[in-house]
Design a protein around this motif. Sequence first.
Motif, short mmCIF file in Angstrom:
data_model
loop_
_atom_site.label_atom_id
_atom_site.label_comp_id
_atom_site.label_asym_id
_atom_site.label_seq_id
_atom_site.Cartn_x
_atom_site.Cartn_y
_atom_site.Cartn_z
N GLY A 1 33.53 -39.29 -42.19
CA GLY A 1 34.22 -38.06 -42.51
C GLY A 1 34.11 -37.85 -44.00
N GLY A 2 33.45 -36.78 -44.43
CA GLY A 2 33.22 -36.56 -45.86
C GLY A 2 32.43 -37.71 -46.44
N THR A 3 32.94 -38.32 -47.50
CA THR A 3 32.24 -39.44 -48.13
C THR A 3 32.80 -40.79 -47.70
N SER A 4 33.67 -40.82 -46.69
CA SER A 4 34.22 -42.07 -46.16
C SER A 4 33.50 -42.41 -44.86
N ALA A 5 33.15 -43.69 -44.68
CA ALA A 5 32.39 -44.06 -43.49
C ALA A 5 32.68 -45.48 -43.06
N LEU A 6 32.47 -45.73 -41.80
CA LEU A 6 32.44 -47.06 -41.24
C LEU A 6 30.96 -47.35 -41.00
N ILE A 7 30.38 -48.26 -41.77
CA ILE A 7 28.93 -48.50 -41.70
C ILE A 7 28.66 -49.76 -40.90
N ILE A 8 28.14 -49.57 -39.72
CA ILE A 8 27.69 -50.67 -38.88
C ILE A 8 26.32 -50.25 -38.34
N ASP A 9 25.30 -50.57 -39.11
CA ASP A 9 23.95 -50.15 -38.74
C ASP A 9 23.46 -50.94 -37.53
N PRO A 10 22.69 -50.29 -36.64
CA PRO A 10 22.16 -50.99 -35.47
C PRO A 10 21.18 -52.10 -35.87
N LYS A 11 20.95 -53.00 -34.94
CA LYS A 11 20.00 -54.10 -35.13
C LYS A 11 18.99 -54.06 -33.98
N PRO A 12 17.77 -54.54 -34.24
CA PRO A 12 16.80 -54.61 -33.14
C PRO A 12 17.38 -55.41 -31.97
N GLY A 13 17.18 -54.90 -30.77
CA GLY A 13 17.71 -55.53 -29.56
C GLY A 13 18.99 -54.88 -29.07
N ASP A 14 19.68 -54.11 -29.93
CA ASP A 14 20.88 -53.40 -29.49
C ASP A 14 20.53 -52.42 -28.38
N ILE A 15 21.47 -52.22 -27.49
CA ILE A 15 21.29 -51.26 -26.40
C ILE A 15 22.33 -50.16 -26.56
N GLY A 16 21.88 -48.93 -26.43
CA GLY A 16 22.75 -47.78 -26.54
C GLY A 16 22.15 -46.60 -25.82
N PHE A 17 22.60 -45.43 -26.18
CA PHE A 17 22.10 -44.20 -25.56
C PHE A 17 21.49 -43.30 -26.61
N ILE A 18 20.55 -42.47 -26.16
CA ILE A 18 20.10 -41.35 -26.97
C ILE A 18 20.63 -40.09 -26.30
N VAL A 19 21.02 -39.15 -27.14
CA VAL A 19 21.45 -37.84 -26.67
C VAL A 19 20.34 -36.87 -27.07
N VAL A 20 19.76 -36.20 -26.08
CA VAL A 20 18.61 -35.33 -26.31
C VAL A 20 19.07 -33.90 -26.53
N SER A 21 18.57 -33.29 -27.61
CA SER A 21 18.90 -31.90 -27.92
C SER A 21 18.16 -30.95 -26.98
N GLY A 22 18.72 -29.77 -26.79
CA GLY A 22 18.10 -28.77 -25.94
C GLY A 22 16.90 -28.11 -26.58
N ARG A 23 16.83 -28.11 -27.92
CA ARG A 23 15.73 -27.48 -28.64
C ARG A 23 15.22 -28.43 -29.71
N ASP A 24 14.07 -28.11 -30.27
CA ASP A 24 13.49 -28.87 -31.37
C ASP A 24 14.46 -28.81 -32.56
N HIS A 25 15.03 -29.94 -32.92
CA HIS A 25 16.02 -29.95 -34.00
C HIS A 25 15.49 -30.54 -35.31
N SER A 26 14.18 -30.73 -35.42
CA SER A 26 13.63 -31.41 -36.59
C SER A 26 13.92 -30.69 -37.90
N HIS A 27 13.91 -29.35 -37.94
CA HIS A 27 14.24 -28.64 -39.18
C HIS A 27 15.71 -28.83 -39.55
N ALA A 28 16.61 -28.79 -38.58
CA ALA A 28 18.03 -28.98 -38.86
C ALA A 28 18.29 -30.40 -39.38
N VAL A 29 17.60 -31.41 -38.82
CA VAL A 29 17.74 -32.79 -39.30
C VAL A 29 17.23 -32.90 -40.73
N LEU A 30 16.11 -32.30 -41.02
CA LEU A 30 15.51 -32.35 -42.35
C LEU A 30 16.37 -31.62 -43.38
#
Length: 173
Positions: A50-79
Motif C-alpha cells: 500500500g503506497g510505499t509500505s510493503a510486505l516483501i516475500i519474493d517467490p522462490k523456484p519450486g513454489d506453487i501458486g496460481f496465475i491470473v490471466v487477463s482478458g486482454r493484452d496488458h503488456s503496455h499497462a504493465v510497462l
Amino acid sequence: MLVRVEAVHQDGVSLTGKVDVLPLVQQQDGLGRTHPREIVHDVPYLRIQGGTSALIIDPKPGDIGFIVVSGRDHSHAVLNRAPSLPASSRVFALKDCVYVGGFLNDAPSQYVQFTDEGIRIVTPGKVEIEAASITANCNFTTTGDVTAGGISLMNHTHSGVQPGGGTSGKPTE
C-alpha cells in the motif's frame, strides 16, 4: 491456473520482480494425447503493498501458486504502470498474467504468525530492525544478553562502588 515457479528475477526492494512459471495442468487433445505446457516467462508477481509500505516475500523456484490471466493484452499497462491501450488484439493469453503464490508449498521454517493471542516471529536466522526509534510499552523477557552502547546487561561491572548509602558509577564493559 496452477503453476510452479521455475525462476525468479527481482532486484531487492525495488519494483516488484518477475517469475518464469510452468503450468502444472497439461493439455490433452481429442485423442487423449498429452501436450505439455511451455514455461511462461516474465510474469509479474504479487507483493502485498500500500503506497510505499510493503510486505516483501519474493517467490522462490519450486513454489506453487496460481496465475491470473487477463482478458486482454496488458503488456503496455504493465510497462507504463498507467491506463494503456492493449498492445495487440490477443485475448486470454497466458503471456498476459500475474503470479499469486504460496498455495501448495511445504511448511515454512520462518514466518510471522498472527493469532488471537498475539504475533509470533520465528526465524532460524537473525531479525534486524532499522528505525529512527523503538518504543515498547510492555515487559521484555529474554534468555540471552542485552547489549546497549557496547555494554552487556549480564556481564557489566560498576566502578566507584562504596559501602553504605552511596551510588555506583556507570557500568563499564
